[in-house]
Scaffold this active site. Structure first.
Site, PDB file in Angstrom:
ATOM      1  N   GLU A  14       1.658  -6.865  -3.059  1.00  0.00           N
ATOM      2  CA  GLU A  14       2.781  -6.171  -3.674  1.00  0.00           C
ATOM      3  C   GLU A  14       3.861  -5.892  -2.643  1.00  0.00           C
ATOM      4  O   GLU A  14       3.571  -5.687  -1.460  1.00  0.00           O
ATOM      5  CB  GLU A  14       2.314  -4.863  -4.321  1.00  0.00           C
ATOM      6  CG  GLU A  14       1.460  -5.102  -5.556  1.00  0.00           C
ATOM      7  CD  GLU A  14       0.963  -3.829  -6.206  1.00  0.00           C
ATOM      8  OE1 GLU A  14       0.901  -3.792  -7.442  1.00  0.00           O
ATOM      9  OE2 GLU A  14       0.622  -2.875  -5.473  1.00  0.00           O
TER      10      GLU A  14
ATOM     11  N   CYS B 143       4.023   5.536  -1.392  1.00  0.00           N
ATOM     12  CA  CYS B 143       3.160   5.456  -0.218  1.00  0.00           C
ATOM     13  C   CYS B 143       1.701   5.686  -0.593  1.00  0.00           C
ATOM     14  O   CYS B 143       1.355   6.674  -1.239  1.00  0.00           O
ATOM     15  CB  CYS B 143       3.613   6.501   0.801  1.00  0.00           C
ATOM     16  SG  CYS B 143       2.676   6.492   2.327  1.00  0.00           S
TER      17      CYS B 143
END
Length: 373
Positions: free
Chosen positions: A111, A359
């Site tokens: 990704e 994150c």
């Protein structure tokens, strides 16, 4: 998206021919010299690959047919395929956060994320498929380690994001790159360095100054030492999350035990002194884990010994991982204690949580389809 037949053909070629995007400009110049081609041809071909994002040699119309044929017999062009495109607009974010799920020629899934900000557009790139480090707060670690990405698979993420921007009619350009996607960049150092060299080569429409590229690491000491003397102008971010050794081991068991804080601190000091650049210490606040004033005081003791700045970030919820983010009062109290000690502190807001693009959330959604032909 290319057809399955094209994908199968490309994968077959990739087994026998080197992906030309894996080569830096210098490396390509050397290979072309073996083909009796002048050095300027390498820049011309690289511009086709990274400015025009050509996916075949036939597209390179400024090259002779004979050279195009020779290149086709020698190299492959194997860009990643976009399997899924997600976007999310949140709060004060100046635009949508966008995530691409990419399939590599061997079926591995990765990704990459595009994050808007005031006056900037940041690409978050992956350096590995999966990750071996098993940090307790990170979804990528739950995948296990698949393999390192090649330089072309890393630069291919930036190409895919630029193609996405162009296809939507946007004239925006990626301004910053952070190696904060899947994997540990400094466990794939040579390929990451080659990718940085290509991404920062001057003259390409997509080129980015090395000063706007950040390499993030859990603290791989030998590789940080190499980075300090490499001559590269990239910035360094270190995932710290606790300045107590035992607590850091509970959060990052493999990295913290292999590279303890009492050995990491002098290497970071050397990096800062040698490069003249601050080290960014990334600290994710976790409720009841690392958020007390004693945690703040220990962080002050660790960070006061070298040139650094601290990014405080919120925990982003991950399924089956039992941490909680702190409340704003706890976060502000922690920050204020650091500021009182004279440290430079920034509260970083995460975007893309609803699409699992923030994150610690990257887990290659769709990985279960990675063996699809």
């Amino acid at each position: 998206m290319r057809s399955p037949q094209t994908s199968e053909k490309t994968h077959t070629m990739a087994k026998t021919l080197q992906n030309i995007t894996d080569l830096t400009l210098q490396q390509l110049t050397g290979r072309l010299a073996e083909m009796k081609e002048p050095a300027w041809r390498a820049k011309q071909i690289h511009e086709w690959l990274f400015s025009h994002r050509a996916e075949s040699f036939e597209e390179m119309t400024t090259l002779s047919k004979a050279l195009r044929k020779a290149l086709e017999e020698t190299f492959a062009i194997t860009p990643p395929e976009v399997e899924q495109h997600d976007n999310s607009t949140e709060g004060a974010c100046p635009g949508p956060t966008e995530k691409l799920l990419l399939r590599l020629p061997d079926g591995a899934m990765i990704e990459t994320v595009l994050i808007p900000g005031p006056g900037r557009l940041t690409a978050c790139l992956s350096s590995q498929a999966g990750c071996a480090l098993q940090c307790s707060f990170c979804a990528t670690g739950s995948l296990g380690f698949k393999r390192n990405l090649t330089p072309g698979e890393i630069t291919g993420q930036a190409n895919a994001l630029n193609s996405m921007l162009a296809a939507s009619g946007r004239e925006q350009k990626i301004t910053n790159i952070v190696f904060m996607g899947m994997g540990e960049p400094l466990l794939n150092t040579l390929n990451v360095f080659d990718a940085v060299e290509t991404l920062s080569t001057r003259g390409y429409t997509s080129s980015i100054s090395q000063r706007k590229i950040t390499i993030s690491t859990v603290g791989i000491i030998p590789e940080i030492a190499k980075l300090a003397t490499s001559g590269m102008k990239t910035k360094l971010a270190v995932s710290l999350h606790s300045a107590f050794q035992e607590k850091r081991e509970s959060l990052m068991p493999l990295a913290a035990r292999r590279y303890p804080l009492d050995e990491l601190q002098p290497v970071l000091a050397h990096y800062a002194k040698n490069t003249g650049e601050p080290v960014t210490l990334v600290y994710m606040l976790l409720e009841g884990v690392n958020d007390t004033l004693e945690d703040a005081r220990q962080l002050i003791r660790f960070a006061s010994r070298f040139f650094c700045k601290i990014n405080l970030i919120d925990y982003n919820s991950i399924v089956n991982i039992p941490f909680q983010s702190v409340c704003s009062e706890t976060r502000d109290r922690f920050r204020d204690r650091l500021l009182e000690a004279g440290l430079q502190v920034t509260l970083r807001k995460s975007y893309g949580t609803s699409i699992h693009a923030a994150c610690g959330q990257l887990a290659a959604k769709g990985m279960e389809h990675s063996n699809k032909s």
